[in-house]
Design an enzyme around this catalytic site. Structure first.
Site, PDB file in Angstrom:
ATOM      1  N   TYR A 159      -6.475   5.492   5.130  1.00 45.02           N
ATOM      2  CA  TYR A 159      -6.648   4.489   4.093  1.00 45.02           C
ATOM      3  C   TYR A 159      -5.753   3.260   4.343  1.00 45.02           C
ATOM      4  O   TYR A 159      -6.221   2.115   4.315  1.00 45.02           O
ATOM      5  CB  TYR A 159      -6.366   5.089   2.706  1.00 45.02           C
ATOM      6  N   ASP A 194      -9.866   4.984  -0.759  1.00 39.93           N
ATOM      7  CA  ASP A 194      -8.867   5.722  -1.533  1.00 39.93           C
ATOM      8  C   ASP A 194      -9.567   6.447  -2.688  1.00 39.93           C
ATOM      9  O   ASP A 194     -10.798   6.477  -2.763  1.00 39.93           O
ATOM     10  CB  ASP A 194      -7.766   4.775  -2.031  1.00 39.93           C
ATOM     11  N   GLU A 216       0.824  -1.210   0.000  1.00 42.01           N
ATOM     12  CA  GLU A 216       0.000   0.000   0.000  1.00 42.01           C
ATOM     13  C   GLU A 216       0.859   1.261   0.000  1.00 42.01           C
ATOM     14  O   GLU A 216       0.529   2.241  -0.652  1.00 42.01           O
ATOM     15  CB  GLU A 216      -0.952   0.015   1.203  1.00 42.01           C
TER      16      GLU A 216
END
Ligand code: SF4
Length: 351
Positions: free
Chosen positions: A117, A135, A34
């Protein structure tokens, strides 16, 4: 609005991309992927992901990695604060949580570099916790699904969108649902150009599709104009080596290496010679050959680079600088992407 989860999940299981961090979604893997994917496309990030994990297979290894090696593993991905924060967080995880990320959304959120997020992605995908992971992809899908023209960059609007995302989330499949939304945004409800509504599992529910407004959504505040900064770059050469200087430990490109340069100015050859002399460099007899112009775009700044290359007599490197040959340039010192034109020139023509 009917619950979207069943159709969305069916679509996801049939169409999802096979990605290494999905196949083995440990908290460390999801976290690393991520962070890498924040500013980088999946296809570009994958080789970095594999290389990074091969070198630093777990959080203690990341915490203990020497800074120059860490920068080298990230070289080419840009936004180096991401990897510095990864390491800061890894050190905290080692001292506070025994080297394992905590299965707790708020504890994750408290770690450096982990925002809502990323905390949501790790908590839902790796730990199965029923939390949101919203997101830009998810905001786009929901702006279109509800035909909602409000600014998704407004924090209050984002909170309301997040509440809608959660209304549809099946608690037992939180991670799959969050990933399915992101995947739909990445593969079908596309950000640039027309969305592929014919292939969308939410096509019959989508209000923007019915209204013909999908292309105008989501609404966002226009980005701020970038500040243009002239930069004078100097490739100082000696016997197959180039002079590199280390940037300050804080600020833009903190701690990385660069050719000698001056920001906010375009210097003539005479002015450059005077500045090099002030650095303590003997440039006797050196010929200043102009470098090709190069541009690099940061989030808020645009560097317009020009400058010179010259060969100087053998001498020690001034304070804060090193002489680096081709091998060291490739293996040891991390030159950020801002200098890729000049690095290529060095490696192919000058060194
Ligand atoms: S129908 Fe089209 S606009 Fe609506 S969510 Fe699906 S891809 Fe996006």
């Amino acid at each position: 609005m009917e619950n979207i989860a069943p159709a969305l999940l069916d679509w996801f299981y049939a169409n999802r991309r096979i990605l290494p961090f999905r196949e083995d979604p440990t908290p460390y893997h999801v976290w690393l992927s991520e962070i890498m994917l924040q500013q980088t496309r999946v296809s570009a990030a994958l080789p970095y992901y594999e290389r990074f994990l091969a070198a630093l297979p777990d959080i203690p290894a990341l915490a203990g990695c020497e800074e120059e090696k860490l920068h080298k593993l990230w070289e080419g991905l840009g936004y180096y604060s991401r990897v510095r924060n990864l390491q800061k967080a890894a050190k905290i995880v080692c001292t506070q949580y025994g080297g394992q990320l905590p299965a707790d959304y708020n504890a994750l959120l408290a770690l450096p570099g982990i925002g809502e997020y990323t905390a949501g992605a790790i908590a839902s995908i790796s730990f199965g916790l029923p939390v949101p992971a919203v997101d830009g992809n998810v905001l786009r899908v929901f702006a279109r699904l509800y035909n909602d023209p409000r600014l998704v960059t407004d924090p209050q609007v984002k909170r309301e969108f997040t509440a809608r995302v959660m209304e549809h989330q099946p608690p037992a499949k939180a991670g799959d649902y969050n990933q399915a939304l992101m995947e739909l945004g990445a593969l079908v409800c596309l950000p640039n150009g027309a969305p592929l509504c014919e292939q969308c599992p939410l096509g019959t529910l989508c209000r923007a599709r019915a209204a013909g407004t999908a292309l105008s959504l989501p609404q966002k505040t226009p980005p701020k104009a970038r500040r243009i900064t002239p930069v004078t770059v100097v490739l100082v050469l000696n016997e197959g080596r180039v002079l590199l200087q280390q940037r300050p430990a804080k600020g833009l490109l903190a701690g990385l290496w660069q050719p000698v340069l001056w920001e906010d100015t375009t210097l003539t050859a005479a002015e450059t010679a005077a500045r090099l002399a002030a650095l303590g460099l003997d440039c006797t007899g050196a010929h200043f050959t102009p470098l090709p112009a190069a541009k690099h775009i940061f989030t808020h700044i645009e560097w317009h680079q020009s400058g010179y290359f010259l060969t100087v007599p053998e001498q020690p490197a001034p304070a804060g600088c090193v002489w680096a040959g081709k091998e060291q340039l490739e293996a040891a010192y991390t030159l950020p992407g801002a200098f890729k034109v000049y690095k290529k020139l060095l490696l192919t023509k000058l060194l």
